[in-house]
Design a protein around this motif. Structure first.
Motif, PDB file in Angstrom:
ATOM      1  N   TYR A  86      21.194  19.778  85.508  1.00  0.00           N
ATOM      2  CA  TYR A  86      20.393  20.980  84.951  1.00  0.00           C
ATOM      3  C   TYR A  86      21.134  22.328  85.025  1.00  0.00           C
ATOM      4  N   ASN A  87      21.739  22.596  86.284  1.00  0.00           N
ATOM      5  CA  ASN A  87      22.667  23.696  86.215  1.00  0.00           C
ATOM      6  C   ASN A  87      23.736  23.844  85.342  1.00  0.00           C
ATOM      7  N   VAL A  88      24.393  22.658  85.020  1.00  0.00           N
ATOM      8  CA  VAL A  88      25.547  22.600  84.397  1.00  0.00           C
ATOM      9  C   VAL A  88      25.177  22.735  82.634  1.00  0.00           C
ATOM     10  N   TYR A  89      23.923  22.404  82.217  1.00  0.00           N
ATOM     11  CA  TYR A  89      23.778  22.368  80.918  1.00  0.00           C
ATOM     12  C   TYR A  89      22.754  23.298  80.413  1.00  0.00           C
ATOM     13  N   MET A  90      22.341  24.160  81.385  1.00  0.00           N
ATOM     14  CA  MET A  90      21.247  25.182  81.163  1.00  0.00           C
ATOM     15  C   MET A  90      21.746  26.435  80.296  1.00  0.00           C
ATOM     16  N   GLY A  91      23.042  26.431  80.233  1.00  0.00           N
ATOM     17  CA  GLY A  91      23.603  27.665  79.625  1.00  0.00           C
ATOM     18  C   GLY A  91      23.131  27.853  78.184  1.00  0.00           C
ATOM     19  N   GLY A  92      23.160  26.667  77.281  1.00  0.00           N
ATOM     20  CA  GLY A  92      22.565  26.872  75.809  1.00  0.00           C
ATOM     21  C   GLY A  92      21.252  27.035  75.945  1.00  0.00           C
TER      22      GLY A  92
END
Length: 93
Positions: A67-73
């Motif tokens: 979640y922390n890796v892909y939450m930027g988008g």
């Protein structure tokens, strides 16, 4: 179940393929996530910066790590959506 959690503590409940994960990071409240893709027992070590600016290894769930890796988008989308609001009311003629 409500209980006091310390930083880095992880708790999960699994019923079938649904997993509810609760993880205490920095801050007052723990992070709660619901998933049907991840197993709650999968744990990984991630680097987190503490309040003094020192990186340390913290054990967390694979769900939270991804979640922390892909939450930027999602954050970028929410930021752009706030600037260009499309919730105007239309007039009926």
């Amino acid at each position: 179940m409500i209980k006091d959690m310390t930083k880095g503590e992880l708790d999960f409940v699994q019923c079938g393929d649904i997993t509810v994960t609760k993880w205490k990071d920095r801050g007052k409240n723990p992070v709660n996530l619901l998933s049907n893709m991840y197993n709650g027992s999968e744990k990984v070590s991630v680097l987190h910066t503490n309040t003094k600016g020192v990186c340390e290894l913290v054990l967390c769930s694979k769900l939270i790590s991804d979640y922390n890796v892909y939450m930027g988008g999602v954050d970028k989308f929410n930021q752009l959506l706030a600037v260009y609001s499309i919730s105007w009311k239309s007039r009926r003629w």
